[in-house]
Write a protein that holds these residues in place. Structure first.
Motif, mmCIF file in Angstrom:
data_model
loop_
_atom_site.group_PDB
_atom_site.id
_atom_site.type_symbol
_atom_site.label_atom_id
_atom_site.label_comp_id
_atom_site.label_asym_id
_atom_site.label_seq_id
_atom_site.Cartn_x
_atom_site.Cartn_y
_atom_site.Cartn_z
ATOM 1 N N GLU A 106 0.830 -1.206 0.000
ATOM 2 C CA GLU A 106 0.000 0.000 0.000
ATOM 3 C C GLU A 106 0.865 1.256 0.000
ATOM 4 O O GLU A 106 0.518 2.252 -0.639
ATOM 5 C CB GLU A 106 -0.926 -0.011 1.225
ATOM 6 N N SER A 107 1.990 1.216 0.711
ATOM 7 C CA SER A 107 2.889 2.377 0.749
ATOM 8 C C SER A 107 3.526 2.611 -0.610
ATOM 9 O O SER A 107 3.709 3.758 -1.032
ATOM 10 C CB SER A 107 3.968 2.173 1.814
ATOM 11 N N LYS A 108 3.862 1.541 -1.313
ATOM 12 C CA LYS A 108 4.419 1.703 -2.663
ATOM 13 C C LYS A 108 3.405 2.340 -3.604
ATOM 14 O O LYS A 108 3.774 3.167 -4.449
ATOM 15 C CB LYS A 108 4.880 0.341 -3.208
ATOM 16 N N LYS A 109 2.146 1.968 -3.456
ATOM 17 C CA LYS A 109 1.110 2.606 -4.279
ATOM 18 C C LYS A 109 1.011 4.088 -3.959
ATOM 19 O O LYS A 109 0.890 4.929 -4.854
ATOM 20 C CB LYS A 109 -0.238 1.928 -4.034
ATOM 21 N N LEU A 110 1.058 4.409 -2.678
ATOM 22 C CA LEU A 110 0.956 5.801 -2.253
ATOM 23 C C LEU A 110 2.104 6.637 -2.777
ATOM 24 O O LEU A 110 1.932 7.812 -3.143
ATOM 25 C CB LEU A 110 0.914 5.859 -0.719
ATOM 26 N N LEU A 111 3.310 6.040 -2.834
ATOM 27 C CA LEU A 111 4.508 6.758 -3.271
ATOM 28 C C LEU A 111 4.777 6.595 -4.763
ATOM 29 O O LEU A 111 5.803 7.073 -5.254
ATOM 30 C CB LEU A 111 5.725 6.263 -2.482
ATOM 31 N N ASP A 112 3.861 5.925 -5.491
ATOM 32 C CA ASP A 112 4.045 5.676 -6.919
ATOM 33 C C ASP A 112 5.371 4.948 -7.166
ATOM 34 O O ASP A 112 6.177 5.343 -8.003
ATOM 35 C CB ASP A 112 4.008 6.995 -7.706
ATOM 36 N N ALA A 113 5.566 3.865 -6.411
ATOM 37 C CA ALA A 113 6.818 3.109 -6.500
ATOM 38 C C ALA A 113 6.551 1.652 -6.848
ATOM 39 O O ALA A 113 7.299 0.759 -6.431
ATOM 40 C CB ALA A 113 7.577 3.209 -5.175
#
Length: 315
Positions: A106-113
């Motif tokens: 979910e954090s990768k989605k938030l950071l576009d990573a």
């Protein structure tokens, strides 16, 4: 002499491509179940439990060598003693690990990573965010695991004598109060941030780097190499916080959970290198665990893809 044709025949019109009025967008891939990471971590931790048990006992007791500590465990509790506290390990993995894998994605989605070309700093930041969340959520399970594993390394009069993970959880609340579930939460969250930034993020980084070369494909060899590198990085980065966490969580009594007091005592009696005590068993435990986690996770993902490809959309 014939007159030239004033109206030469027209050439046939060039064929036009048939462009549909509306092009269907490619179907977005369904995300994997959030619990896959927890299952993969539980399987891996069950296999490597004896090494994890030895690491905790080296960190929390006066034992000096890994093999001597394992022999002491077998001598006093039998071979089954190498699996002391495994219910605590399961509780910890199905709380902490499940949460960290979910929060990382979910954090990768938030950071576009989410792309393979995502920069390392974004992956590291996503791992740190996931570690902070999972460290808080999984702290009770972490305490239970450490106490169950470290109990037989103590003198009989100082043992907790928990029956299993749920007995440990209920007794902690009843005998020490609800606040006992937050014992060592600071070092645990710090260690979780370091672990996820160095393990999850470095695995993604090494995997993407290997796939960018002509020597690797997205298969078990690539997954093994990337996870091996990630395990070594994670062991070294996490060792100081891991040692402090184990000692604080194993302590009991008022004032015994002070991080500064623990550091001062250890520096005075063991010197600054105490933060790397148990590095070898930690590496020997974390390395196969890291490899097993990611190999298992990749295979679970392929299993989910296979079932979906068969039309069994149950996962």
């Amino acid at each position: 002499m014939s007159k030239p044709n004033a109206n030469p025949p027209l050439s046939p019109p060039a064929p036009t491509s048939q462009v549909p009025s509306s092009v269907a967008a490619p179907k977005k891939k369904k995300p994997y179940p959030f619990w896959l990471g927890g299952v993969a971590a539980t399987i891996a931790a069950s296999i490597t439990h004896p090494l994890d048990l030895t690491k905790v006992r080296l960190q929390a007791s006066g034992d000096k060598r890994m093999l001597a500590s394992m022999q002491k465990t077998v001598r006093t509790a039998g071979v089954r003693g190498l699996f002391d506290g495994i219910s605590g390990t399961w509780m910890r993995q199905m709380s902490y690990s499940m949460c960290r894998f979910w929060a990382y994605e979910e954090s990768k989605k938030l950071l576009d990573a989410t792309s393979p070309s995502a920069p390392a700093w974004k992956l590291g930041l996503a791992g740190s965010m996931a570690g902070g969340i999972a460290g808080l959520v999984g702290n009770p399970g972490e305490i239970v695991m450490v106490r169950l594993q470290g109990d037989f390394a103590k003198p009989p009069e100082k043992r907790f004598n928990y029956k299993h993970c749920f007995d440990a959880l209920f007794r902690m609340v009843r005998e020490e109060g609800t606040s006992s579930l937050a014992r060592g939460v600071g070092p645990n969250v710090f260690r979780a941030v370091l672990m996820n930034a160095s393990q999850l993020a470095s695995y993604d980084f090494f995997k993407a780097t290997l796939l960018a070369t002509p020597y690797f494909e997205d298969n078990i060899y690539c997954h093994f190499t990337a996870s091996f590198a990630a395990g070594t990085v994670a062991t070294t980065v996490c060792s100081p916080a891991d040692v402090l966490k184990s000692r604080i969580m194993n302590a009991s009594g008022p004032g015994s959970s002070s991080t500064l007091a623990t550091i001062r005592t250890a520096l005075a009696t063991e010197g600054p290198l105490f933060v790397f005590k148990g590095w070898v068993p930690a590496w020997m435990r974390l390395q196969p665990t890291t490899i097993l986690i990611f190999l298992t996770l990749e295979q679970l993902k392929r299993g989910v893809d296979w079932t979906r490809g068969k039309g069994w959309d149950v996962l």
